[in-house]
Structures are given as C-alpha cells and as structure tokens.
Scaffold this active site. Structure first.
Site, mmCIF file in Angstrom:
data_model
loop_
_atom_site.group_PDB
_atom_site.id
_atom_site.type_symbol
_atom_site.label_atom_id
_atom_site.label_comp_id
_atom_site.label_asym_id
_atom_site.label_seq_id
_atom_site.Cartn_x
_atom_site.Cartn_y
_atom_site.Cartn_z
ATOM 1 C CD1 TRP A 36 143.424 124.129 4.986
ATOM 2 C CD2 TRP A 36 141.217 124.076 4.643
ATOM 3 N NE1 TRP A 36 143.089 122.845 4.648
ATOM 4 C CE2 TRP A 36 141.743 122.785 4.424
ATOM 5 C CE3 TRP A 36 139.836 124.280 4.475
ATOM 6 C CZ2 TRP A 36 140.942 121.700 4.052
ATOM 7 C CZ3 TRP A 36 139.041 123.191 4.098
ATOM 8 C CH2 TRP A 36 139.596 121.915 3.891
ATOM 9 C CG ASP A 39 146.188 115.784 6.893
ATOM 10 O OD1 ASP A 39 144.999 115.949 6.642
ATOM 11 O OD2 ASP A 39 146.977 115.229 6.113
ATOM 12 C CD GLN A 55 149.531 119.567 5.318
ATOM 13 O OE1 GLN A 55 149.309 119.523 4.126
ATOM 14 N NE2 GLN A 55 150.741 119.863 5.785
ATOM 15 C CG PHE A 98 151.214 117.896 0.794
ATOM 16 C CD1 PHE A 98 150.910 119.239 0.597
ATOM 17 C CD2 PHE A 98 150.638 116.967 -0.073
ATOM 18 C CE1 PHE A 98 150.067 119.653 -0.431
ATOM 19 C CE2 PHE A 98 149.789 117.368 -1.104
ATOM 20 C CZ PHE A 98 149.500 118.701 -1.287
ATOM 21 N NE ARG A 167 148.937 112.098 -0.297
ATOM 22 C CZ ARG A 167 148.603 111.604 -1.484
ATOM 23 N NH1 ARG A 167 149.450 111.617 -2.482
ATOM 24 N NH2 ARG A 167 147.400 111.085 -1.662
ATOM 25 C CG ASP A 168 150.769 112.106 4.070
ATOM 26 O OD1 ASP A 168 151.068 113.267 3.741
ATOM 27 O OD2 ASP A 168 149.730 111.531 3.688
ATOM 28 C CD GLU A 223 145.623 111.102 1.383
ATOM 29 O OE1 GLU A 223 145.986 111.839 0.463
ATOM 30 O OE2 GLU A 223 144.643 111.376 2.105
ATOM 31 C CD1 TRP A 306 140.486 114.293 2.779
ATOM 32 C CD2 TRP A 306 140.388 116.444 2.164
ATOM 33 N NE1 TRP A 306 141.683 114.880 3.104
ATOM 34 C CE2 TRP A 306 141.652 116.194 2.735
ATOM 35 C CE3 TRP A 306 140.099 117.726 1.710
ATOM 36 C CZ2 TRP A 306 142.624 117.185 2.863
ATOM 37 C CZ3 TRP A 306 141.072 118.718 1.841
ATOM 38 C CH2 TRP A 306 142.313 118.437 2.405
#
Ligand code: FRU
Length: 496
Positions: A36, A39, A55, A98, A167-168, A223, A306
């Site tokens: 899989w 991002d 990711q 992440f 995050r990110d 995000e 998503w």
C-alpha cells in the site's frame, strides 16, 4: 543500526516486488514498491537526484502501520526503488510513521521530519492516537532516528489545540540559515489550522504562531500543509478532511485547498487573498512540492482518494497506490495553473494528428487508441450560430468498460465519469467542474498511464484526475457530439 522491524520490511519488499510484473504497474507514475501507498513524503532533490518517500504499508494492499517507502529518480518519471527508510519501531512512533518532509542540513546530511503516532488507551475506554513530530537523519539510503525524539509534542501546541490531530510537518531552511516548519493541527473549534515553528539548527523547535486558520470554512482538520512562494505570491496548500461542497469547488470530502496570498517575512504573516481546489477530479490528495535545480516549482500528489481507496483492497497485482504526474505549477491572474512536467514530452512517440474533424454523433479515428497516451484536443463549434450541446471523449473503452470526459458549453460544465470502469460499488464515479468558454471553444490535454487519466484544461487552468482500474485491453478511444463539433486531435503514445 536498523531495527528488526525495518530489516524485516526491507527483506519483505525485496522478495515480493519480483511478483509484480512491470506491465501491471503504471509506466511513468510512481507506484508503491509492494503493498500500500498513500501520501508523498519527503519529496526532495538531494545528492543529484530526486527523492520521493511515501506512506507505506508493505505487507498488504490496504492501509496499516505506516512505514516510509523510498524511490529515486533523475527525471521524476522513471523511478528506482530504494529500501524503506522508516518503520514504526520506536516508543514514540510504535503505531506509525506518518507524513512529513525532508531538508538538507549544512553538513550534507538529509533530515526527515515526520509524525510519530502512538495509540494511547483512554480512561473512558478505547484508544486514541497521540501525534508528535519526530526526526531521522541520513545519507539518502539509511536514516537514524534522532535520540531527542519527539522534537515537538503537546507542550508545543497553542492552548486548546488537539494532541490527537497534530501532523504532517513541512520544514524548510531560510536564506539566513535558520529553519521554519508548518504543521497541520486542530484547534478548539474542531476545524483546522496551520502552526508555524522555528529552529536554529533543525533539531530544536519552538512554537511561533498560528499561521493560518480554517475557522470551519474549508472542511475540518487541515492535513499535509505545504507553504512556498510562487510567481510573486505566497501559496499555502493543505488537504482538508470532511469538506462541504461550495458551488463547483471542494466536492471531494477529503479534498485539496490552495490558498493564494502574500507573506510578510518580517512579521511572518500570511494574508489570504484567494482560495480554490487544487484538482477537480476524483483522485488527488496530500500534494507536496519542490523547487527543481532549474527553478521550477513541481507538485506531486497521491493519486487516490480516501473514500474509494478501500474498494481495491484486494488488488491481486500485489500493489495499490500511485502518485500523480509531476506537475509544473504557476500562478496566473490569481489562479493556480498546472502543466505536466515538460520531461514527459521525451516519452512521446508515434504521433497521430487530425485537423478540422467535423462530426456529430460517435466517431473513432484511425490510430487514436491506447492506455499510455498523451492527447491534445482542441474543440470548436461546428456551427458558430448553433453551438454544440455536448462533446465527449470516451477512453479506456471496450464493450464493457469506458471512462469519459464530457463538456456541455451551455452549462459551462466539464465532467469526468468512470461509472463503467469496473467498480461493483455504488460509490462516487463522477465529478463536475466549471469551465466557461466562448462558443464552446476549449482545449484538453489528457495523459493516460494504464490506470489513470489526468486532464489538463485550457493550458492547465484546471485539472481533473481519476484512476481507472480496468483491463488494459479496454484501450479504445472515441468521440461523441450532440450538435456539430469541429476538433483538432494530436496523440502520441508514451513509452515506459
Ligand atoms: C493524509 C494522512 C496524513 C497522515 C497520513 C497517514 O492522507 O491522513 O494526515 O500523516 O495520511 O497515513
């Protein structure tokens, strides 16, 4: 020293990638080595080549505890896989590494900044992810997690901001040698915000300010921010979750947002002027940009969304997840423009070209077909007095399947429709975007690469992206008009 978890991932990906034949993958879009991919991460130019991390869950074609996969390229189109660089193996990132980004340190090492995820049992039952920012430093192949991790945690959040949605990170080095970093966050109002941090050395970070606030205008949590100057303006990219549509903008649920404005370096103040979606199709999220050595700002996004990505969990090919084409971006008249990376033209061969094709109803043209194709179509009214009602190009087509791009000039609507593209679920298959025209004159450039289409409208004023996971034998292309259309078509096949 690599952990057992990372060593296992490296061994696994090396052994299993052999099971995926080259023709089961896209030819010039980066796809996951195995398992899989979501991002793009750490998109950078380092030691003479482009690096893309991503990711990554190598063990299945669905999302799982996040690793960082790694690939390098000299032209952003042909990629070579390198071993995975991060695995969820430390007390602060046990449940996932992440998204994040990369910068080069003055001593020549590369610093990766990412989000460490830790599931914490909650007093009321269940568990929640605590998110912190972490660092790993390496040489372009192997990376060592920093002993001071995490470098940013809940103590570095402004009051009321959530430690579960933090995050990110996107760090960058300023001309004066100091560092700044933006991070996605959720304030007390439940929507999103972008936080700005500063550092003298890239390792020790300090909260500066809230750089941009959603105030519940564009979805909820913001995000994957990116923040950069472009053509005299300053651009903030973010991918908001839970968006509500506004007119023809922001239909994607988890969508993309481009804020164009100005930046006062002195006071570090971003002033928004304009907003728009980045991509108007179905599959595009979490883009990152770099500046190429020759000064182009190039963007790559995750070419998936998503809401539908779980429909392909059981892809028998052993991989799921691909990146968009690299796109050269610019600002014109207050809008974001995107063009396929110019290096793509080197892959063109077997040109077929038609001029002034006038038609009504359905036609196909000799030599116009294929699933790895660069095609330019200029559309004009066949009769200036009675502008056609509808134009469509159908592709990835056989008796069973087809995807289409259609244009209705009287409604100013361009639509991508993939309901006949093999999905057995009643999920979103169409997306519309607004494209106004003078008497139905529009220009499309379509790039197909086995499992996707990216449509650049009117020299990149808008882009619609969609994946199409149908058999490669469905390679027909036909044209359809209600009313009279005149068109020019030029098509090239694209090599691997
Ligand atoms: C966006 C995202 C990021 C996160 C990553 C997890 O697609 O949710 O916010 O870092 O994916 O895989």
């Amino acid at each position: 020293m690599n952990s057992q978890t990372l060593r296992e991932a490296r061994k696994y990906e090396e052994a299993t990638e052999k099971m995926i034949a080259a023709e089961q993958r896209p030819a010039f879009h980066l796809s996951t080595r195995v398992g899989w991919l979501n991002d793009p991460n750490g998109f950078s130019y380092y030691k003479g080549q482009y690096h893309m991390f991503y990711q990554y869950y190598p063990y299945a074609t669905y999302w799982g505890p996040m690793h960082w996969g790694h690939a390098v390229s000299r032209d952003l189109l042909h990629w070579e896989y390198l071993p995975a660089v991060l695995a969820p193996d430390s007390p602060y990132d046990r449940d996932g590494c992440f998204s994040g980004n990369a910068i080069e340190l003055p001593d020549g090492r590369q610093l990766l900044m990412y989000t460490g995820v830790l599931n914490m049992p909650q007093p009321e039952g269940g568990s929640r992810e605590i998110q912190t920012q972490c660092i790993a430093v390496g040489d372009g192949v192997d990376y060592e997690k920093y002993e001071g991790n995490p470098v940013l945690d809940e103590k570095d959040l402004p009051e009321g901001s959530s430690r579960y949605d933090f995050r990110d990170p996107k760090p960058w080095r300023k001309a004066d040698g100091t560092y700044r970093c933006v991070v996605g966050s959720r304030p007390a109002d439940g929507s999103g915000q972008i936080l700005l941090y500063s550092s003298e050395d890239g390792f020790h970070w300090k909260f500066e300010k809230v750089l941009a606030e959603n105030k519940n205008r564009f979805g909820k949590m913001w995000e994957c921010p990116d923040f950069f100057p472009l053509d005299g303006k300053q651009v903030l990219f973010t991918s908001p979750q839970d968006m509500l549509p506004q007119g023809f903008e922001y239909h994607n649920g988890n969508g993309t947002l481009c804020l164009i404005g100005t930046y006062d370096e002195e006071t570090e103040t971003f002033t928004e002027e304009k907003n728009q979606a980045i991509d108007y199709g179905i599959d595009f999220y979490a883009p990152q940009t770099i500046l190429t050595p020759d000064g182009r700002r190039v963007m790559i996004g995750w070419m998936q969304n998503w809401d539908t990505c779980n429909m392909h969990q059981r892809m028998k090919e052993g991989w799921f997840g691909q990146m968009s084409l690299p796109r050269e971006i610019s600002i014109k008249n207050g809008r974001l423009y995107q063009k396929p990376l110019r290096e793509l033209e080197a892959l063109r061969h077997d040109k077929v070209s038609y001029e002034d094709v006038e038609f009504t109803g359905i036609i196909s043209l000799d030599g116009i077909k294929g699933r790895r194709v660069d095609m330019e179509i200029e559309i004009f009214p066949g009769d200036e007095e009675h502008v056609y009602q509808k134009f469509a190009v159908r592709f990835a087509q056989n008796e069973q399947y087809q995807t289409s791009i259609s244009y209705r000039p009287h409604e100013s609507v361009l639509k991508v429709d993939r309901k006949f593209s093999g999905s057995r679920r009643a999920i979103i298959h169409q997306r519309r975007c607004e494209v106004a025209s003078e008497k139905g004159v529009i220009k499309l450039r379509m790039i197909l690469d086995r499992f996707s289409v990216e449509v650049f409208v009117n020299d990149g004023a808008k882009v619609m992206t969609a994946t199409t996971y149908t058999t490669q034998e469905a390679d027909g292309i036909s044209f359809y008009a209600v009313g009279k259309v005149r068109m020019n078509v030029t098509k090239w096949d694209l090599s691997e």
